[in-house]
Design an enzyme around this catalytic site. Structure first.
Site, PDB file in Angstrom:
ATOM      1  N   GLY A   1      42.179  16.517  58.146  1.00 31.65           N
ATOM      2  CA  GLY A   1      41.203  17.827  59.315  1.00 31.65           C
ATOM      3  C   GLY A   1      40.641  18.664  58.434  1.00 31.65           C
ATOM      4  O   GLY A   1      40.433  18.808  56.764  1.00 31.65           O
ATOM      5  N   ILE A   2      40.945  19.564  59.311  1.00 27.53           N
ATOM      6  CA  ILE A   2      39.824  21.040  58.148  1.00 27.53           C
ATOM      7  C   ILE A   2      40.977  22.037  57.449  1.00 27.53           C
ATOM      8  O   ILE A   2      41.318  22.309  58.285  1.00 27.53           O
ATOM      9  CB  ILE A   2      38.840  21.394  59.770  1.00 27.53           C
ATOM     10  CG1 ILE A   2      38.052  20.164  59.740  1.00 27.53           C
ATOM     11  CG2 ILE A   2      37.473  22.875  58.015  1.00 27.53           C
ATOM     12  CD1 ILE A   2      36.925  20.827  60.854  1.00 27.53           C
ATOM     13  N   GLY A   3      39.685  22.242  56.866  1.00 26.22           N
ATOM     14  CA  GLY A   3      40.511  23.843  56.160  1.00 26.22           C
ATOM     15  C   GLY A   3      42.156  24.031  55.167  1.00 26.22           C
ATOM     16  O   GLY A   3      42.221  23.315  54.585  1.00 26.22           O
TER      17      GLY A   3
ATOM     18  N   ILE B   1      44.741  23.985  54.533  1.00 38.54           N
ATOM     19  CA  ILE B   1      46.442  22.833  54.721  1.00 38.54           C
ATOM     20  C   ILE B   1      45.684  21.622  54.020  1.00 38.54           C
ATOM     21  O   ILE B   1      46.012  21.034  53.016  1.00 38.54           O
ATOM     22  CB  ILE B   1      47.458  22.808  55.716  1.00 38.54           C
ATOM     23  CG1 ILE B   1      47.525  24.253  55.238  1.00 38.54           C
ATOM     24  CG2 ILE B   1      48.345  21.477  55.942  1.00 38.54           C
ATOM     25  CD1 ILE B   1      48.343  24.234  57.433  1.00 38.54           C
TER      26      ILE B   1
ATOM     27  N   GLU C   1      37.331  11.011  59.443  1.00 38.56           N
ATOM     28  CA  GLU C   1      36.570  11.969  60.283  1.00 38.56           C
ATOM     29  C   GLU C   1      35.663  12.712  59.429  1.00 38.56           C
ATOM     30  O   GLU C   1      34.410  12.570  59.796  1.00 38.56           O
ATOM     31  CB  GLU C   1      37.401  12.718  61.341  1.00 38.56           C
ATOM     32  CG  GLU C   1      36.397  14.208  61.989  1.00 38.56           C
ATOM     33  CD  GLU C   1      37.478  14.716  63.173  1.00 38.56           C
ATOM     34  OE1 GLU C   1      37.873  13.823  63.870  1.00 38.56           O
ATOM     35  OE2 GLU C   1      36.674  15.683  63.611  1.00 38.56           O
TER      36      GLU C   1
ATOM     37  N   GLY D   1      39.145  15.453  66.440  1.00 37.61           N
ATOM     38  CA  GLY D   1      39.417  14.021  66.118  1.00 37.61           C
ATOM     39  C   GLY D   1      41.336  14.025  65.828  1.00 37.61           C
ATOM     40  O   GLY D   1      41.717  12.848  65.594  1.00 37.61           O
TER      41      GLY D   1
HETATM   42  N1  COA Z   1      48.889  33.103  67.963  1.00 41.01           N
HETATM   43  C1  COA Z   1      47.981  33.501  67.519  1.00 41.01           C
HETATM   44  N2  COA Z   1      46.847  34.148  66.381  1.00 41.01           N
HETATM   45  C2  COA Z   1      46.908  32.628  66.536  1.00 41.01           C
HETATM   46  C3  COA Z   1      48.313  31.300  66.149  1.00 41.01           C
HETATM   47  C4  COA Z   1      49.259  31.494  67.235  1.00 41.01           C
HETATM   48  N3  COA Z   1      50.494  30.520  67.565  1.00 41.01           N
HETATM   49  N4  COA Z   1      47.836  30.716  65.328  1.00 41.01           N
HETATM   50  C5  COA Z   1      47.156  31.112  64.710  1.00 41.01           C
HETATM   51  N5  COA Z   1      46.291  31.824  65.268  1.00 41.01           N
HETATM   52  C6  COA Z   1      45.347  32.898  65.315  1.00 41.01           C
HETATM   53  C7  COA Z   1      44.945  32.885  63.347  1.00 41.01           C
HETATM   54  O1  COA Z   1      45.854  33.885  62.509  1.00 41.01           O
HETATM   55  C8  COA Z   1      43.335  32.899  63.068  1.00 41.01           C
HETATM   56  O2  COA Z   1      43.264  33.767  63.107  1.00 41.01           O
HETATM   57  P1  COA Z   1      42.558  35.234  62.423  1.00 41.01           P
HETATM   58  O3  COA Z   1      40.742  34.398  62.362  1.00 41.01           O
HETATM   59  O4  COA Z   1      41.952  36.289  63.193  1.00 41.01           O
HETATM   60  O5  COA Z   1      42.862  35.320  60.491  1.00 41.01           O
HETATM   61  C9  COA Z   1      42.910  31.988  63.545  1.00 41.01           C
HETATM   62  O6  COA Z   1      43.749  31.806  64.904  1.00 41.01           O
HETATM   63  C10 COA Z   1      43.153  30.499  63.537  1.00 41.01           C
HETATM   64  O7  COA Z   1      44.351  30.594  63.071  1.00 41.01           O
HETATM   65  P2  COA Z   1      44.690  29.421  61.799  1.00 41.01           P
HETATM   66  O8  COA Z   1      45.633  28.795  61.415  1.00 41.01           O
HETATM   67  O9  COA Z   1      44.024  29.510  59.840  1.00 41.01           O
HETATM   68  O10 COA Z   1      42.474  28.131  61.535  1.00 41.01           O
HETATM   69  P3  COA Z   1      42.496  27.345  60.488  1.00 41.01           P
HETATM   70  O11 COA Z   1      40.877  27.238  59.762  1.00 41.01           O
HETATM   71  O12 COA Z   1      44.214  26.450  60.105  1.00 41.01           O
HETATM   72  O13 COA Z   1      42.778  26.478  62.284  1.00 41.01           O
HETATM   73  C11 COA Z   1      43.296  24.683  64.458  1.00 41.01           C
HETATM   74  C12 COA Z   1      43.826  25.822  62.754  1.00 41.01           C
HETATM   75  C13 COA Z   1      44.644  24.515  64.632  1.00 41.01           C
HETATM   76  C14 COA Z   1      42.074  26.110  65.054  1.00 41.01           C
HETATM   77  C15 COA Z   1      41.504  23.712  63.260  1.00 41.01           C
HETATM   78  O14 COA Z   1      42.796  22.843  62.590  1.00 41.01           O
HETATM   79  C16 COA Z   1      41.959  22.661  64.653  1.00 41.01           C
HETATM   80  O15 COA Z   1      40.719  23.122  65.234  1.00 41.01           O
HETATM   81  N6  COA Z   1      42.436  21.716  65.252  1.00 41.01           N
HETATM   82  C17 COA Z   1      42.180  20.772  66.241  1.00 41.01           C
HETATM   83  C18 COA Z   1      40.789  19.995  66.122  1.00 41.01           C
HETATM   84  C19 COA Z   1      41.423  18.573  65.278  1.00 41.01           C
HETATM   85  O16 COA Z   1      42.155  19.416  64.331  1.00 41.01           O
HETATM   86  N7  COA Z   1      40.350  18.155  64.431  1.00 41.01           N
HETATM   87  C20 COA Z   1      40.887  17.497  63.253  1.00 41.01           C
HETATM   88  C21 COA Z   1      39.821  16.791  62.808  1.00 41.01           C
HETATM   89  S1  COA Z   1      39.065  17.785  61.802  1.00 41.01           S
END
Ligand code: COA
Length: 433
Positions: free
Chosen positions: A215-217, A219, A238, A336
């Site tokens: 995925g993105i990011g 991790i 994806e 995805g």
């Molecule tokens: N409670 C409150 N806030 C939370 C939280 C929780 N449990 N979990 C995350 N957050 C906040 C973070 O603090 C962060 O805030 P900030 O932007 O103010 O720093 C924000 O939400 C984003 O969280 P983070 O975990 O840092 O985002 P990320 O960039 O690592 O993305 C997902 C994580 C889950 C959002 C992302 O993976 C996603 O959209 N997944 C769904 C789609 C997917 O999996 N696609 C797969 C193929 S590409």
């Protein structure tokens, strides 16, 4: 007429091209790094001539000027994924959100659930046969162009010519606009100690010869750091970013044991820096296909030892995964994630991993919770989920009772929150931990 003559006849300036968009039209814009930014700017500059033009998008890496306050009369944004520049518009009610598995987006266009009036896209320069490549974004962008009543395209020599099912002939483009801006880049994320530990834990589950979806990011990028000693990995994903290039150059990604498209990286879109875009240019190693193919669970399942690695916001003690909202607030979309979790589940030998830091908000909030926040979206269901990984370890959930799942999840929660979670466990299961 030769394609060169067609090209000349259909060549227009951006400000003229967008006059063909009419009030009430639905415009699907090219995805992510493939956004046709010059056409979008020209469309917004022409706003006084429109009423209620609907804009459909997914991951937006540009600034989404059509979704800003004051644009309501002219444009209405309809996002299938909330991004930095569309989140606030969705939250305030200026924009809409449409939930959809990524692999089903082209079907929405084809079946007329979301009929496309205009596809606003960006493609590479034509080859000697008059074919342009969709470059960094094939995904829903190519299907949108195929099903649209009208295609307006930026032709940009900076767009890499990617291979696979990635081409459109000049004769299929109604209005051509020449541009030469840089393709949008996404810099590699910062990887801290927590991400490194998660990456290491995930990498311990990846066997030599596996095929990966990342995925993105931070991790997924951290996982790549710990794969340097693996052998013969493959990619069916994806999207990919710069980290994959390094592993190809290091001889780790060979795609040798892939059972589908052996020897090839298969991907729907790219988000990275110019290094990635140069790497894929004219490179037969990388094949790009529409997302209804790449993300179709029936396609994904055909890969030997498929490993999917995605992330989430919260997971409850039953294993319900929320990946797209904080309570009621939509922060992204399913993308995805479920396509890959299900594709992997349907395969004989794959594993799906949801990898998360154990806490959010600088350690103040546990991501492993007794109950999801009120209004949180269940993205991956407890019936679909398998591995959850944090910096504290690995919880394998499929085939396990609710009680065992809860125990496994509490054991990988941040130590500061374990006591509270154990109390929730005792309350729910009427027994000690
Ligand atoms: N409670 C409150 N806030 C939370 C939280 C929780 N449990 N979990 C995350 N957050 C906040 C973070 O603090 C962060 O805030 P900030 O932007 O103010 O720093 C924000 O939400 C984003 O969280 P983070 O975990 O840092 O985002 P990320 O960039 O690592 O993305 C997902 C994580 C889950 C959002 C992302 O993976 C996603 O959209 N997944 C769904 C789609 C997917 O999996 N696609 C797969 C193929 S590409």
């Amino acid at each position: 007429m030769s394609w060169k003559e067609i090209y000349k006849n259909r060549l227009v300036k951006p400000e003229d091209a967008v006059t063909h968009i009419k009030s009430g039209n639905r415009v699907v814009v090219g995805h992510a790094a493939g956004e046709p930014t010059e056409l979008i700017d020209a469309m917004v500059a022409n706003k006084e001539n429109y009423r209620n033009v609907e804009i459909v998008n997914l991951v937006v890496l540009g600034t989404a000027p059509y979704a800003k306050p004051g644009m309501e009369e002219y444009f209405h944004d309809n996002s299938i994924f909330a991004s930095t520049h569309t989140r606030e518009a969705i939250e305030c009610g200026r924009a809409d959100f449409t939930p959809c598995f990524f692999h089903e987006v082209p079907k929405l266009f084809r079946k007329g659930y979301i009929p496309v009036d205009v596809a606003l896209v960006q493609v590479s320069s034509p080859d000697k046969h008059g074919y342009c490549s969709f470059g960094v974004s094939n995904d829903y962008t190519k299907p949108a162009a195929e099903y649209a009543k009208m295609v307006i395209a930026e032709v940009n020599p900076n767009m890499p010519r990617t291979m696979g099912d990635s081409f459109i002939h000049i004769s299929k483009i109604d209005y051509i606009v020449e541009t030469s801006h840089e393709i949008i880049e996404l810099q590699p994320p910062k990887i801290g100690d927590v991400e490194k530990k998660i990456g290491e834990n995930c990498a311990s589950l990846v066997e030599d010869g596996s095929t990966l979806q990342l995925g993105i990011g931070a991790i997924p990028e951290a996982v790549l750091l710990f794969l340097k000693h693996k052998k013969d990995l493959g990619i069916h994903s994806e999207m990919i970013s710069d980290g994959v290039v390094e592993l190809v150059e290091a001889g780790v990604i060979t795609n040798k044991f892939k059972t589908l498209h052996p020897g090839k990286i298969v991907v729907a879109f790219l988000m990275g820096t110019r290094r990635l875009y140069d790497f894929v240019d004219n490179n037969p190693l990388v094949e790009m296909y529409p997302v209804n193919y790449v993300n179709n669970p029936c396609v994904i399942m055909q890969n030997y030892k498929m490993v999917s690695i995605n992330s989430c916001v919260q997971v409850d003690l039953m294993g319900q995964v929320c990946s797209e909202s904080i309570g009621l607030k939509q922060i992204s979309g399913v993308g995805g994630q479920v396509d890959f979790v299900r594709g992997v589940n349907m395969s004989e030998d794959g594993i799906s991993i949801i990898a998360i830091p154990s806490t959010a908000s600088k350690g103040k909030i546990s991501r492993i919770v007794g109950l999801l926040n009120a209004g949180a979206v269940v993205t991956t269901s407890r019936t679909d989920v398998d591995y959850i990984v944090t910096e504290y370890g690995i919880a394998q959930l499929k085939g396990r009772t609710l009680r065992d799942r809860a125990k496994a999840l509490i054991n990988i929660a941040h130590p500061d929150f374990r006591q509270g979670l154990m109390e929730e466990y005792t309350k729910k299961f009427k027994c000690g931990f």
